[in-house]
Design a protein around this motif. Structure first.
Motif: not given
Length: 115
Positions: A5-7, A25-29
């Motif tokens: 989630n990006l706020l 960022l989502a891929d690395v996470s």
């Protein structure tokens, strides 16, 4: 797997570059979550890694000294010769250093450029 989630502080969504960075960022996470293990890092693992790094650095220093003495050049120049030799042969620097120390590689081979 999950969601990120990006706020945002302002309306309008993300710019294309920001969207690419958010996806990265989502891929690395996701990769980190897949490879995560609940086992805590053991002190012996850290100590072994540090010892290996120090031993490798010591080997490179010894090999650099061998080349400097044989070629009659400075340590900086000798280190450059060692790096160039390793790079040209697609070898790790520490592997080349170990070969010099074990005498399976002659310092002259590192000093004399390959033709």
């Amino acid at each position: 797997m999950g969601a990120v989630n990006l706020l945002l502080r302002r309306p309008g969504g993300l710019a294309p570059l920001e969207l690419d960075l958010a996806q990265a960022l989502a891929d690395v996470s996701a990769v980190a979550l897949v490879n995560w293990t609940p086992d805590p890092l053991r002190a012996t693992d850290v100590a072994s890694s540090v010892q290996a790094a120090l031993a490798g650095r010591a080997a490179v220093s010894m090999a650099t000294g061998m080349i400097a003495e044989t070629a009659g050049v400075s340590l900086t120049e000798a280190h450059g010769l060692l790096r160039a030799y390793s790079r040209d042969r697609h070898q790790r620097l520490v592997d080349t250093a170990h070969a010099l120390i074990r005498r399976t590689l002659a310092p002259d081979a590192v000093i004399t450029p390959r033709s």
